[in-house]
Design a protein around this motif. Structure first.
Motif, PDB file in Angstrom:
ATOM      1  N   SER A 109      -7.325  -3.260  11.653  1.00 27.58           N
ATOM      2  CA  SER A 109      -7.203  -2.631  12.970  1.00 27.58           C
ATOM      3  C   SER A 109      -6.971  -1.144  12.766  1.00 27.58           C
ATOM      4  N   CYS A 110      -6.864  -0.414  13.850  1.00 33.20           N
ATOM      5  CA  CYS A 110      -6.595   1.021  13.735  1.00 33.20           C
ATOM      6  C   CYS A 110      -5.193   1.278  13.193  1.00 33.20           C
ATOM      7  N   PHE A 111      -4.345   0.260  13.205  1.00 36.42           N
ATOM      8  CA  PHE A 111      -2.998   0.402  12.652  1.00 36.42           C
ATOM      9  C   PHE A 111      -2.887  -0.202  11.256  1.00 36.42           C
ATOM     10  N   ASN A 112      -3.914  -0.924  10.843  1.00 37.01           N
ATOM     11  CA  ASN A 112      -3.928  -1.539   9.519  1.00 37.01           C
ATOM     12  C   ASN A 112      -5.312  -1.332   8.922  1.00 37.01           C
ATOM     13  N   THR A 113      -5.557  -0.125   8.439  1.00 39.67           N
ATOM     14  CA  THR A 113      -6.872   0.258   7.933  1.00 39.67           C
ATOM     15  C   THR A 113      -6.983   0.015   6.432  1.00 39.67           C
ATOM     16  N   CYS A 114      -8.183   0.245   5.903  1.00 40.23           N
ATOM     17  CA  CYS A 114      -8.406   0.130   4.465  1.00 40.23           C
ATOM     18  C   CYS A 114      -7.485   1.064   3.692  1.00 40.23           C
ATOM     19  N   ASN A 115      -7.254   2.241   4.242  1.00 40.58           N
ATOM     20  CA  ASN A 115      -6.417   3.227   3.561  1.00 40.58           C
ATOM     21  C   ASN A 115      -4.929   2.926   3.695  1.00 40.58           C
ATOM     22  N   SER A 116      -4.531   2.371   4.824  1.00 41.41           N
ATOM     23  CA  SER A 116      -3.126   1.988   4.957  1.00 41.41           C
ATOM     24  C   SER A 116      -2.826   0.796   4.050  1.00 41.41           C
ATOM     25  N   TRP A 117      -3.847  -0.032   3.767  1.00 44.30           N
ATOM     26  CA  TRP A 117      -3.679  -1.128   2.803  1.00 44.30           C
ATOM     27  C   TRP A 117      -3.398  -0.577   1.407  1.00 44.30           C
ATOM     28  N   VAL A 118      -4.150   0.426   0.993  1.00 43.91           N
ATOM     29  CA  VAL A 118      -3.903   1.054  -0.315  1.00 43.91           C
ATOM     30  C   VAL A 118      -2.533   1.715  -0.332  1.00 43.91           C
ATOM     31  N   ASN A 119      -2.216   2.437   0.715  1.00 44.38           N
ATOM     32  CA  ASN A 119      -0.927   3.125   0.794  1.00 44.38           C
ATOM     33  C   ASN A 119       0.237   2.135   0.731  1.00 44.38           C
ATOM     34  N   ARG A 120       0.091   1.006   1.422  1.00 44.35           N
ATOM     35  CA  ARG A 120       1.140  -0.018   1.398  1.00 44.35           C
ATOM     36  C   ARG A 120       1.306  -0.608  -0.008  1.00 44.35           C
ATOM     37  N   GLY A 121       0.189  -0.778  -0.712  1.00 49.32           N
ATOM     38  CA  GLY A 121       0.250  -1.269  -2.083  1.00 49.32           C
ATOM     39  C   GLY A 121       1.020  -0.326  -2.988  1.00 49.32           C
ATOM     40  N   PHE A 122       0.798   0.969  -2.805  1.00 53.68           N
ATOM     41  CA  PHE A 122       1.528   1.970  -3.575  1.00 53.68           C
ATOM     42  C   PHE A 122       3.014   1.932  -3.214  1.00 53.68           C
ATOM     43  N   LYS A 123       3.291   1.810  -1.946  1.00 56.99           N
ATOM     44  CA  LYS A 123       4.682   1.793  -1.488  1.00 56.99           C
ATOM     45  C   LYS A 123       5.422   0.581  -2.058  1.00 56.99           C
ATOM     46  N   GLU A 124       4.788  -0.591  -1.991  1.00 57.72           N
ATOM     47  CA  GLU A 124       5.413  -1.810  -2.496  1.00 57.72           C
ATOM     48  C   GLU A 124       5.556  -1.803  -4.011  1.00 57.72           C
ATOM     49  N   SER A 125       4.729  -0.994  -4.678  1.00 59.42           N
ATOM     50  CA  SER A 125       4.798  -0.889  -6.138  1.00 59.42           C
ATOM     51  C   SER A 125       5.782   0.173  -6.597  1.00 59.42           C
ATOM     52  N   GLY A 126       6.419   0.853  -5.645  1.00 63.38           N
ATOM     53  CA  GLY A 126       7.388   1.883  -5.984  1.00 63.38           C
ATOM     54  C   GLY A 126       6.773   3.225  -6.292  1.00 63.38           C
ATOM     55  N   LEU A 127       5.497   3.398  -5.974  1.00 64.23           N
ATOM     56  CA  LEU A 127       4.810   4.657  -6.235  1.00 64.23           C
ATOM     57  C   LEU A 127       4.924   5.598  -5.032  1.00 64.23           C
ATOM     58  N   LYS A 128       4.734   6.861  -5.289  1.00 64.15           N
ATOM     59  CA  LYS A 128       4.755   7.851  -4.212  1.00 64.15           C
ATOM     60  C   LYS A 128       3.676   7.508  -3.191  1.00 64.15           C
ATOM     61  N   SER A 129       4.039   7.580  -1.906  1.00 67.74           N
ATOM     62  CA  SER A 129       3.112   7.184  -0.851  1.00 67.74           C
ATOM     63  C   SER A 129       3.446   7.909   0.440  1.00 67.74           C
ATOM     64  N   SER A 130       2.608   7.724   1.438  1.00 63.19           N
ATOM     65  CA  SER A 130       2.900   8.229   2.775  1.00 63.19           C
ATOM     66  C   SER A 130       3.759   7.207   3.511  1.00 63.19           C
ATOM     67  N   LEU A 131       4.486   7.676   4.507  1.00 59.45           N
ATOM     68  CA  LEU A 131       5.241   6.744   5.336  1.00 59.45           C
ATOM     69  C   LEU A 131       4.275   5.730   5.943  1.00 59.45           C
ATOM     70  N   TRP A 132       3.145   6.225   6.422  1.00 58.05           N
ATOM     71  CA  TRP A 132       2.021   5.405   6.888  1.00 58.05           C
ATOM     72  C   TRP A 132       0.834   6.338   7.059  1.00 58.05           C
ATOM     73  N   THR A 133      -0.344   5.844   6.732  1.00 58.80           N
ATOM     74  CA  THR A 133      -1.533   6.673   6.931  1.00 58.80           C
ATOM     75  C   THR A 133      -2.768   5.810   7.100  1.00 58.80           C
ATOM     76  N   PRO A 134      -3.617   6.128   8.075  1.00 58.93           N
ATOM     77  CA  PRO A 134      -4.906   5.440   8.194  1.00 58.93           C
ATOM     78  C   PRO A 134      -6.029   6.184   7.481  1.00 58.93           C
ATOM     79  N   PHE A 135      -5.706   7.361   6.917  1.00 63.06           N
ATOM     80  CA  PHE A 135      -6.710   8.236   6.317  1.00 63.06           C
ATOM     81  C   PHE A 135      -6.640   8.204   4.791  1.00 63.06           C
TER      82      PHE A 135
END
Length: 215
Positions: A180-206
């Motif tokens: 969705s517009c709130f759960n995009t391909c890029n927010s999926w990658v960002n969430r993976g980084f966040k859950e892995s303890g890596l530097k990430s955005s608070l949330w991003t669709p871009f």
């Protein structure tokens, strides 16, 4: 005159929604979630790849967990695998941006739908990938995140869509979640980084939301 004012008001409201979405998205993209690890042995590499819009996570095959590799097509000469997630209808019916239609874009952004994992295999590293050094723990967390995204059949095997790839070196697998517009391909990658303890955005669709953290 009253009708014209009402029409103008509706148009204004209609435009306000995407403008508000973009503004909030940009603000949240700039806010950084710092890396959890400090002074660790960052002896492994992962990569970010983008086509200008869509992010993929790239990992050397030797560092991909056996559970992630199990049931996945690959050969001995293919040394890197990239993982991208997205809307099934959009992936299959929009192989290039020239194939983009309003209908496919609208369905992907606003309607609940099935999703796919897009896996591309590479023989060698590409110069346009952004390298990120990680430690063993971060790498394992990322592998766990990837594994948990794949959908499995009743036998626990990944579900491959046969002959649906764009080329001989990529394939699509059924995955979990809804785009969705709130759960995009890029927010999926960002969430993976966040859950892995890596530097990430608070949330991003871009794509640039996360890319800018590592340039």
């Amino acid at each position: 005159m009253k009708i014209a004012k009402k029409i103008f008001k509706y148009i204004l409201y209609f435009l306000l929604i995407p403008v508000t979405y973009i503004i909030i998205s940009l603000i949240l993209s700039v806010i950084t979630i710092d890396r959890k690890a400090n002074d660790e042995n960052f002896n492994k590499s992962i990569y970010l790849s983008t086509n200008g819009v869509h992010l993929d996570i790239v990992i050397p095959k030797e560092d991909i967990d056996s559970l992630v590799l199990s049931g996945m097509k690959h050969s001995e000469t293919e040394n890197y695998l990239s993982f991208g997630w997205g809307d099934e209808n959009f992936y299959l019916n929009t192989p290039t941006w020239g194939d983009l239609t309003f209908s496919n874009a609208f369905k992907a952004m606003f309607l609940k739908s099935s999703t796919l994992m897009h896996v591309t295999r590479y023989k060698q590293k590409r110069t346009d990938w952004i390298e990120i050094k990680v430690n063993e723990f971060e790498l394992q967390k990322l592998n766990t995140y990837l594994f948990s995204t794949f959908q499995s059949d009743e036998n626990g095997m990944k579900i491959l869509l046969k002959n649906k790839g764009y080329s001989p070196t990529d394939d699509f697998y059924k995955s979990k979640g809804s785009f969705s517009c709130f759960n995009t391909c890029n927010s999926w990658v960002n969430r993976g980084f966040k859950e892995s303890g890596l530097k990430s955005s608070l949330w991003t669709p871009f794509d640039f939301g996360l890319l800018n953290k590592y340039k």
